[in-house]
Design a protein around this motif. Structure first.
Motif, PDB file in Angstrom:
ATOM      1  N   MET A  95       0.842  -1.201   0.000  1.00 54.40           N
ATOM      2  CA  MET A  95       0.000   0.000   0.000  1.00 54.40           C
ATOM      3  C   MET A  95       0.877   1.250   0.000  1.00 54.40           C
ATOM      4  O   MET A  95       0.805   2.058   0.914  1.00 54.40           O
ATOM      5  N   LYS A  96       1.752   1.373  -0.986  1.00 53.01           N
ATOM      6  CA  LYS A  96       2.714   2.491  -0.984  1.00 53.01           C
ATOM      7  C   LYS A  96       2.587   3.324  -2.253  1.00 53.01           C
ATOM      8  O   LYS A  96       2.357   2.790  -3.334  1.00 53.01           O
ATOM      9  N   ILE A  97       2.796   4.631  -2.096  1.00 55.69           N
ATOM     10  CA  ILE A  97       2.971   5.514  -3.247  1.00 55.69           C
ATOM     11  C   ILE A  97       4.365   5.212  -3.803  1.00 55.69           C
ATOM     12  O   ILE A  97       5.330   5.124  -3.053  1.00 55.69           O
ATOM     13  N   SER A  98       4.479   5.047  -5.117  1.00 53.29           N
ATOM     14  CA  SER A  98       5.771   4.669  -5.698  1.00 53.29           C
ATOM     15  C   SER A  98       6.751   5.839  -5.703  1.00 53.29           C
ATOM     16  O   SER A  98       6.373   6.992  -5.479  1.00 53.29           O
ATOM     17  N   THR A  99       8.004   5.512  -5.978  1.00 61.03           N
ATOM     18  CA  THR A  99       9.043   6.535  -6.100  1.00 61.03           C
ATOM     19  C   THR A  99       8.643   7.566  -7.149  1.00 61.03           C
ATOM     20  O   THR A  99       8.840   8.763  -6.975  1.00 61.03           O
ATOM     21  N   LYS A 100       8.061   7.062  -8.236  1.00 63.28           N
ATOM     22  CA  LYS A 100       7.640   7.947  -9.317  1.00 63.28           C
ATOM     23  C   LYS A 100       6.672   9.014  -8.796  1.00 63.28           C
ATOM     24  O   LYS A 100       6.809  10.201  -9.086  1.00 63.28           O
ATOM     25  N   GLY A 101       5.703   8.593  -8.010  1.00 61.41           N
ATOM     26  CA  GLY A 101       4.715   9.523  -7.464  1.00 61.41           C
ATOM     27  C   GLY A 101       5.338  10.499  -6.475  1.00 61.41           C
ATOM     28  O   GLY A 101       5.055  11.701  -6.505  1.00 61.41           O
ATOM     29  N   ARG A 102       6.209   9.985  -5.607  1.00 63.26           N
ATOM     30  CA  ARG A 102       6.809  10.839  -4.580  1.00 63.26           C
ATOM     31  C   ARG A 102       7.768  11.841  -5.206  1.00 63.26           C
ATOM     32  O   ARG A 102       7.756  13.023  -4.880  1.00 63.26           O
ATOM     33  N   TYR A 103       8.634  11.350  -6.088  1.00 61.07           N
ATOM     34  CA  TYR A 103       9.611  12.239  -6.732  1.00 61.07           C
ATOM     35  C   TYR A 103       8.923  13.207  -7.698  1.00 61.07           C
ATOM     36  O   TYR A 103       9.328  14.359  -7.807  1.00 61.07           O
ATOM     37  N   GLY A 104       7.905  12.736  -8.384  1.00 58.94           N
ATOM     38  CA  GLY A 104       7.176  13.592  -9.314  1.00 58.94           C
ATOM     39  C   GLY A 104       6.534  14.764  -8.592  1.00 58.94           C
ATOM     40  O   GLY A 104       6.612  15.913  -9.042  1.00 58.94           O
ATOM     41  N   LEU A 105       5.930  14.485  -7.434  1.00 53.17           N
ATOM     42  CA  LEU A 105       5.298  15.541  -6.654  1.00 53.17           C
ATOM     43  C   LEU A 105       6.346  16.552  -6.172  1.00 53.17           C
ATOM     44  O   LEU A 105       6.154  17.767  -6.251  1.00 53.17           O
ATOM     45  N   GLU A 106       7.482  16.023  -5.711  1.00 51.02           N
ATOM     46  CA  GLU A 106       8.557  16.884  -5.226  1.00 51.02           C
ATOM     47  C   GLU A 106       9.078  17.800  -6.357  1.00 51.02           C
ATOM     48  O   GLU A 106       9.286  19.001  -6.150  1.00 51.02           O
ATOM     49  N   ALA A 107       9.258  17.211  -7.542  1.00 47.90           N
ATOM     50  CA  ALA A 107       9.772  17.988  -8.676  1.00 47.90           C
ATOM     51  C   ALA A 107       8.776  19.077  -9.085  1.00 47.90           C
ATOM     52  O   ALA A 107       9.175  20.192  -9.438  1.00 47.90           O
ATOM     53  N   ILE A 108       7.487  18.769  -9.031  1.00 45.96           N
ATOM     54  CA  ILE A 108       6.461  19.760  -9.389  1.00 45.96           C
ATOM     55  C   ILE A 108       6.438  20.912  -8.382  1.00 45.96           C
ATOM     56  O   ILE A 108       6.303  22.070  -8.755  1.00 45.96           O
ATOM     57  N   VAL A 109       6.578  20.592  -7.095  1.00 44.03           N
ATOM     58  CA  VAL A 109       6.609  21.653  -6.086  1.00 44.03           C
ATOM     59  C   VAL A 109       7.846  22.520  -6.311  1.00 44.03           C
ATOM     60  O   VAL A 109       7.778  23.749  -6.259  1.00 44.03           O
ATOM     61  N   ASP A 110       8.972  21.884  -6.612  1.00 41.91           N
ATOM     62  CA  ASP A 110      10.200  22.648  -6.905  1.00 41.91           C
ATOM     63  C   ASP A 110       9.992  23.557  -8.115  1.00 41.91           C
ATOM     64  O   ASP A 110      10.367  24.730  -8.091  1.00 41.91           O
ATOM     65  N   LEU A 111       9.360  23.012  -9.159  1.00 38.16           N
ATOM     66  CA  LEU A 111       9.070  23.806 -10.361  1.00 38.16           C
ATOM     67  C   LEU A 111       8.190  25.010  -9.999  1.00 38.16           C
ATOM     68  O   LEU A 111       8.440  26.131 -10.426  1.00 38.16           O
ATOM     69  N   ALA A 112       7.166  24.766  -9.170  1.00 38.65           N
ATOM     70  CA  ALA A 112       6.248  25.842  -8.786  1.00 38.65           C
ATOM     71  C   ALA A 112       6.975  26.925  -7.986  1.00 38.65           C
ATOM     72  O   ALA A 112       6.733  28.117  -8.192  1.00 38.65           O
ATOM     73  N   ILE A 113       7.883  26.511  -7.110  1.00 41.22           N
ATOM     74  CA  ILE A 113       8.624  27.473  -6.290  1.00 41.22           C
ATOM     75  C   ILE A 113       9.493  28.372  -7.184  1.00 41.22           C
ATOM     76  O   ILE A 113       9.586  29.573  -6.959  1.00 41.22           O
ATOM     77  N   HIS A 114      10.094  27.773  -8.207  1.00 39.85           N
ATOM     78  CA  HIS A 114      11.046  28.523  -9.031  1.00 39.85           C
ATOM     79  C   HIS A 114      10.443  29.089 -10.318  1.00 39.85           C
ATOM     80  O   HIS A 114      11.150  29.718 -11.096  1.00 39.85           O
ATOM     81  N   SER A 115       9.140  28.868 -10.535  1.00 36.07           N
ATOM     82  CA  SER A 115       8.503  29.374 -11.764  1.00 36.07           C
ATOM     83  C   SER A 115       8.435  30.891 -11.791  1.00 36.07           C
ATOM     84  O   SER A 115       8.323  31.482 -12.858  1.00 36.07           O
ATOM     85  N   SER A 116       8.474  31.507 -10.614  1.00 39.44           N
ATOM     86  CA  SER A 116       8.387  32.970 -10.587  1.00 39.44           C
ATOM     87  C   SER A 116       9.563  33.578 -11.344  1.00 39.44           C
ATOM     88  O   SER A 116       9.490  34.697 -11.835  1.00 39.44           O
ATOM     89  N   GLU A 117      10.633  32.783 -11.462  1.00 45.68           N
ATOM     90  CA  GLU A 117      11.807  33.270 -12.199  1.00 45.68           C
ATOM     91  C   GLU A 117      11.707  32.916 -13.686  1.00 45.68           C
ATOM     92  O   GLU A 117      12.689  33.022 -14.415  1.00 45.68           O
TER      93      GLU A 117
END
Lengths: 162, 153
Positions: free
Chosen positions: B1-23
């Motif tokens: 019953m686990k979220i895969s690495t793909k899901g966890r890393y994908g979410l992290e990368a999207i949050v990083d993208l959102a943080i740095h999109s202002s630039e």
């Protein structure tokens, strides 16, 4: 850890194991058909379409946890140790699956060591999902599921009390 | 019953993208460096997310990725559903498993299936209630806190 490609074994990670899935169905069956009497694994296997061999493994774990009792011999089999209304589904699933969490502790960095983003995701996403998951499974009892099973399958509970 | 690495890393990368999109647009290399992931892995994830309309790619020397919607309009559920499929704890409730209907004669009338469906709905509700903006706000507040802390030392 830097994964390069999508590992094949990741595809079904979100699924509960067959142990948890079949174990839950077997426990519902036992709650519906036992009514305090010992039930053979062969009869559960037949009704649920699960192999007896597999059920033996599942019931060995359930017996060790104290959820069911076994008796040997001609009238032998398994019986619930407690009333189904006192058994939370969460307890059954944890015996069969371990702690219910959507993330692996091994995969997570130690709390002090993780990045800000990862920390925010852990607190706001994974922990919330885990809390809701555990709250849900602990709000449902085996009797709730047995009652639903009787209704769906037209089994009249009252006949057992005659 | 686990979220895969793909899901966890994908979410992290999207949050990083959102943080740095202002630039402006963000290149994968910088996400890979900040998140300590391989660039090739993030590329695979972003190809899937682009097809799903969550990110847009801009080609060229100044190319990179941007979110295709405002972070307040993208939920964690959107990302996880694209990367993981439905948050189904058993195969027979995944939307695509019409096959289960033919292989399991209990499909339409199964107590266990009904219970697992409520587990899926609970997980989806939580995931759909959290937006990428929520996570960016959390990051910004924890980041400013750590800066405050440095000043105090």
């Amino acid at each position: 850890m830097k994964p390069i490609g999508f590992a094949r074994e990741e595809v079904d990670k979100l699924k509960f194991s067959t142990k948890g899935r079949y174990g839950l169905r077997a426990m519902i069956d036992l709650a519906v058909y036992s009514n305090g009497e010992y039930v053979t694994l062969a009869s559960i296997a037949e009704r649920q379409g699960i192999s007896t061999n597999y059920l033996e493994q599942v019931f060995s774990a359930l017996r060790k946890s104290g959820l069911v009792k076994s008796a040997k011999g001609a009238q032998g089999g398994y019986v619930l140790s407690e009333s189904p209304s006192d058994i939370k589904v969460g307890r059954i699933l944890r015996v069969l699956e371990g702690p219910l969490s959507v993330t692996d502790e091994d995969d997570e960095n130690l709390a002090g060591n993780e990045s800000c983003i990862r920390n925010c995701i852990r607190i706001n996403v994974w922990e919330k999902m885990n809390n809701s998951l555990n709250e849900l499974v602990d709000s449902v009892t085996l009797e709730d599921l047995a009652e639903d099973y009787r209704k769906r399958n037209g089994i009249d509970n009252s006949m057992y009390y005659i | 019953m686990k979220i895969s690495t793909k899901g966890r890393y994908g979410l992290e990368a999207i949050v990083d993208l959102a943080i740095h999109s202002s630039e402006g647009r963000v290149n994968l290399k910088s996400i890979a460096e900040r998140c300590e992931m391989s660039e090739a892995y993030i590329l695979q994830i972003f190809l899937v997310l682009r097809r799903a309309g969550i990110v847009d790619s801009i080609r060229g020397a100044q190319g990179g990725y941007v979110l295709s919607r405002d972070p307040s309009q993208i939920t964690v559920g959107d990302i996880l559903t694209v990367l993981e499929g439905p948050l189904a704890p058993v195969p027979c409730i995944a939307e695509k498993s019409k096959r289960a209907k033919t292989t399991c004669n209990r499909f339409d009338n199964c107590t266990a299936r009904n219970f697992w469906e409520s587990v899926m709905n609970t997980l989806s509700e939580v995931a759909n209630s959290i937006t990428i903006e929520d996570l960016v706000k959390c990051y910004n507040s924890s980041f400013s806190q750590s800066i405050d802390l440095e000043y105090y030392i």
